[in-house]
Design a protein around this motif. Structure first.
Motif, PDB file in Angstrom:
ATOM      1  N   LYS A  44      47.164  36.664  22.126  1.00 16.61           N
ATOM      2  CA  LYS A  44      48.435  37.361  21.947  1.00 16.61           C
ATOM      3  C   LYS A  44      49.175  37.173  23.269  1.00 16.61           C
ATOM      4  O   LYS A  44      48.635  37.512  24.329  1.00 16.61           O
ATOM      5  CB  LYS A  44      48.140  38.838  21.690  1.00 16.61           C
ATOM      6  N   HIS A  45      50.347  36.595  23.215  1.00 14.76           N
ATOM      7  CA  HIS A  45      51.008  36.296  24.483  1.00 14.76           C
ATOM      8  C   HIS A  45      52.504  36.560  24.445  1.00 14.76           C
ATOM      9  O   HIS A  45      53.112  36.662  23.376  1.00 14.76           O
ATOM     10  CB  HIS A  45      50.721  34.848  24.898  1.00 14.76           C
ATOM     11  N   GLY A  46      53.060  36.659  25.629  1.00 10.19           N
ATOM     12  CA  GLY A  46      54.484  36.882  25.770  1.00 10.19           C
ATOM     13  C   GLY A  46      55.242  35.577  25.590  1.00 10.19           C
ATOM     14  O   GLY A  46      54.645  34.558  25.262  1.00 10.19           O
ATOM     15  N   GLY A  52      58.201  26.238  24.053  1.00 17.16           N
ATOM     16  CA  GLY A  52      59.126  26.396  22.944  1.00 17.16           C
ATOM     17  C   GLY A  52      58.905  27.680  22.177  1.00 17.16           C
ATOM     18  O   GLY A  52      59.285  27.811  21.022  1.00 17.16           O
ATOM     19  N   MET A  53      58.235  28.639  22.832  1.00 17.18           N
ATOM     20  CA  MET A  53      57.991  29.931  22.192  1.00 17.18           C
ATOM     21  C   MET A  53      58.848  30.973  22.895  1.00 17.18           C
ATOM     22  O   MET A  53      58.520  31.424  23.984  1.00 17.18           O
ATOM     23  CB  MET A  53      56.510  30.291  22.309  1.00 17.18           C
ATOM     24  N   ASP A  54      59.933  31.301  22.260  1.00 19.71           N
ATOM     25  CA  ASP A  54      60.894  32.203  22.896  1.00 19.71           C
ATOM     26  C   ASP A  54      60.481  33.664  22.815  1.00 19.71           C
ATOM     27  O   ASP A  54      61.001  34.503  23.536  1.00 19.71           O
ATOM     28  CB  ASP A  54      62.275  32.040  22.253  1.00 19.71           C
ATOM     29  N   GLY A  56      57.181  36.600  22.094  1.00 16.99           N
ATOM     30  CA  GLY A  56      55.748  36.810  22.125  1.00 16.99           C
ATOM     31  C   GLY A  56      55.162  36.634  20.732  1.00 16.99           C
ATOM     32  O   GLY A  56      55.869  36.756  19.732  1.00 16.99           O
ATOM     33  N   MET A  57      53.886  36.310  20.674  1.00 18.92           N
ATOM     34  CA  MET A  57      53.238  36.074  19.383  1.00 18.92           C
ATOM     35  C   MET A  57      51.733  36.073  19.547  1.00 18.92           C
ATOM     36  O   MET A  57      51.226  36.074  20.667  1.00 18.92           O
ATOM     37  CB  MET A  57      53.686  34.716  18.827  1.00 18.92           C
ATOM     38  N   THR A  58      51.069  36.061  18.430  1.00 18.16           N
ATOM     39  CA  THR A  58      49.620  35.912  18.452  1.00 18.16           C
ATOM     40  C   THR A  58      49.300  34.614  17.727  1.00 18.16           C
ATOM     41  O   THR A  58      49.765  34.396  16.616  1.00 18.16           O
ATOM     42  CB  THR A  58      48.933  37.086  17.727  1.00 18.16           C
ATOM     43  N   MET A  59      48.573  33.753  18.385  1.00 15.35           N
ATOM     44  CA  MET A  59      48.258  32.479  17.744  1.00 15.35           C
ATOM     45  C   MET A  59      46.946  31.890  18.236  1.00 15.35           C
ATOM     46  O   MET A  59      46.400  32.309  19.257  1.00 15.35           O
ATOM     47  CB  MET A  59      49.397  31.482  17.978  1.00 15.35           C
ATOM     48  N   VAL A  60      46.469  30.930  17.488  1.00 15.26           N
ATOM     49  CA  VAL A  60      45.205  30.284  17.809  1.00 15.26           C
ATOM     50  C   VAL A  60      45.457  29.042  18.663  1.00 15.26           C
ATOM     51  O   VAL A  60      46.336  28.247  18.359  1.00 15.26           O
ATOM     52  CB  VAL A  60      44.461  29.863  16.522  1.00 15.26           C
ATOM     53  N   TYR A  61      44.714  28.935  19.724  1.00 17.83           N
ATOM     54  CA  TYR A  61      44.781  27.755  20.570  1.00 17.83           C
ATOM     55  C   TYR A  61      43.425  27.070  20.573  1.00 17.83           C
ATOM     56  O   TYR A  61      42.399  27.726  20.480  1.00 17.83           O
ATOM     57  CB  TYR A  61      45.098  28.142  22.026  1.00 17.83           C
ATOM     58  N   LYS A  62      43.478  25.771  20.710  1.00 18.00           N
ATOM     59  CA  LYS A  62      42.250  25.022  20.899  1.00 18.00           C
ATOM     60  C   LYS A  62      41.958  25.064  22.394  1.00 18.00           C
ATOM     61  O   LYS A  62      42.886  25.029  23.199  1.00 18.00           O
ATOM     62  CB  LYS A  62      42.505  23.586  20.450  1.00 18.00           C
TER      63      LYS A  62
HETATM   64 CU    CU Z   1      52.359  30.988  20.978  1.00 18.43          CU
END
Ligand code: CU
Length: 98
Positions: A44-46, A52-54, A56-62
């Motif tokens: 979960k990040h700001g 290109g992420m304006d 915050g969101m929660t997403m999966v990263y490798k």
């Molecule tokens: Cu993101």
């Protein structure tokens, strides 16, 4: 020098004294889930304009290297860096924040 001006500019920027700020440029986040076997981490990040992420969101990263995930667990506050590798958002650097 025949380098295109835009490249020269990019190099000048990356070599500037603000290189020291690159550390501060890490993205603030919080670990939501670690999948060590798959080498993936949910963060979960700001806002991360660079990615290109304006917002915050929660997403999966490798994870670039699954070893990076060994000391992390859900709830940890982190600072990380990521880039798109073959169209997949990949964490290239991760450290726990205090
Ligand atoms: Cu993101």
């Amino acid at each position: 020098m025949k380098a295109p001006p835009i490249l020269v500019l990019a190099l000048a920027l990356s070599a500037s004294p603000q290189g020291a700020l690159a550390q501060a440029d890490l993205i603030d986040g919080q670990v939501m889930k670690v999948d060590q076997s798959a080498g993936k981490i949910t963060i979960k990040h700001g806002p991360a304009k660079r990615l290109g992420m304006d917002q915050g969101m929660t997403m999966v990263y490798k994870a670039q290297d699954p070893e990076m995930l060994k000391t992390l667990k859900a709830g940890n506050k982190i600072k990380f860096d990521a880039e798109q590798v073959n169209g997949q958002y990949t964490v290239t650097k991760i450290e726990k924040s205090k």
